[in-house]
Design a protein around this motif. Sequence first.
Motif, PDB file in Angstrom:
ATOM      1  N   GLY A 351       0.816  -1.213   0.000  1.00  0.00           N
ATOM      2  CA  GLY A 351       0.000   0.000   0.000  1.00  0.00           C
ATOM      3  C   GLY A 351       0.851   1.265   0.000  1.00  0.00           C
ATOM      4  N   PRO A 352       0.175   2.415  -0.062  1.00  0.00           N
ATOM      5  CA  PRO A 352       0.894   3.696  -0.078  1.00  0.00           C
ATOM      6  C   PRO A 352       1.585   3.961   1.254  1.00  0.00           C
ATOM      7  CG  PRO A 352      -1.460   4.068   0.143  1.00  0.00           C
ATOM      8  CD  PRO A 352      -1.287   2.608  -0.127  1.00  0.00           C
ATOM      9  N   GLU A 353       2.633   4.776   1.206  1.00  0.00           N
ATOM     10  CA  GLU A 353       3.399   5.114   2.398  1.00  0.00           C
ATOM     11  C   GLU A 353       3.039   6.526   2.852  1.00  0.00           C
ATOM     12  OE1 GLU A 353       7.800   3.911   3.280  1.00  0.00           O
ATOM     13  OE2 GLU A 353       7.823   5.884   2.308  1.00  0.00           O
ATOM     14  N   VAL A 354       2.849   6.686   4.161  1.00  0.00           N
ATOM     15  CA  VAL A 354       2.549   7.993   4.730  1.00  0.00           C
ATOM     16  C   VAL A 354       3.554   8.280   5.835  1.00  0.00           C
ATOM     17  CG1 VAL A 354       0.073   7.833   4.222  1.00  0.00           C
ATOM     18  CG2 VAL A 354       0.925   7.070   6.447  1.00  0.00           C
ATOM     19  N   LYS A 355       3.587   9.541   6.263  1.00  0.00           N
ATOM     20  CA  LYS A 355       4.418   9.907   7.398  1.00  0.00           C
ATOM     21  C   LYS A 355       3.500  10.092   8.595  1.00  0.00           C
ATOM     22  CE  LYS A 355       8.716  12.330   8.164  1.00  0.00           C
ATOM     23  NZ  LYS A 355       9.667  13.320   7.622  1.00  0.00           N
TER      24      LYS A 355
END
Length: 417
Positions: A351-355
């Motif tokens: 999945g997408p990476e977030v901070k």
Amino acid sequence: MTRDANDIHRNEGVGALREIMDANRRKPFDDHRASGVVGSHDDEQRDGASAHDRRRAMHPPRVRLLNYREYRQHLSSSTAGGSLIKGLVRVGTLISMNGRPGAGKTALLIEIARCLDAGEPFLGRETKQAVVVYIAAEDEIDVLNRVEAQGLDTVMIVVSEEGVPLTKPDRAVAIVREAIRQARERFPGREVFIPFDTLRAGLDGQSVLDDRFTSPALNKLRKLAEDERVVIAISNHTNRENPKQTKGETLEAVVALELILLETDGGWFELHVGKNRAGPGRRQIGRLRYTSIDLGDVEASVVDEIVAVDGVVAPAEKVRKLGGNQALVMSLIRNAILDHGFQFRPFGVEGPEVKAVKEALLREMFIKRKAGDNRADKRRSFDSALNRLLERYLVRGESADGEGVIWHVKKEAEMGK
């Protein structure tokens, strides 16, 4: 030797005097002076008046008659008459914020400043982005604390060695005009919103009911707002308890909009419109309450919740605006992401990476910053503020070890955009 008109009349008679005067009228000006006859001053005045009339005839007053369509076109080259806050505040006007001491006038002015600074709606009404030029005539440190508590980096505070002395209206106008010039130079293309907090302080303690001081000052400010196409918002202490009541004050006469704060039960205040030249008046448009944010050894009071109540917004859109506690959480998460953020994949390795930041860390930062001594109360305030921010601004999830994790809904918000 110069002959006096009286001598001519006495020695030669009125007929001789009349002949000399008629002859002098027919001569050029230099010959007239050279004749040595005194007494032709009336002729000079008549000649001067005639020349003035001729000049006026050559340059008549520049007057045009326009119908409303033509007048709209005439205004189209400027922002005058346009809305800064739809249905409430027109560009080029003087407005007032009224309430008893402690009713939250400054907090509400700064909430309006926050909305205009970001170009966000105010009570569901469209706004135009504006540079805020705050004149803190009464307590500049208090205003500074509140602006800092909201994290409003682009709200400008006027610093003037002589203040902005409304008892010297021309000087006050010159100072405000220079502040407008600098604001437009620094933020080209934006409208200009100028809170003046408060009227009494600007008058150096003189009674706001004394027309000798208030009338010249307010009329000068009104004219300045019109000429410069800005909005000047005067904060005014008043004991008015009924929004439909009028007191015959100069301020009521010159402003285009009156906003009135009235205290009600449960810590809430009602926001009413009195006079309004941009829309319906004499009605309640909102309700709000405040919270305090700890700034080291002082507290700053800011708007915590503000809700539209007059039907301008559809019921589904009547959401609580970003208030004090929510603003504090958003400010803290921006700093926390920069200092303690980590890469997180909430939807698995594909999945997408977030901070993200840990919820526990964010909570402790909030408790430390929030004013007051009751830790349990501050924890509840954090949970309540976070719940309001979820889905719209923030997302909550869990890390692999079961800890709560918070990240932004929009990825660009991670960089403070």
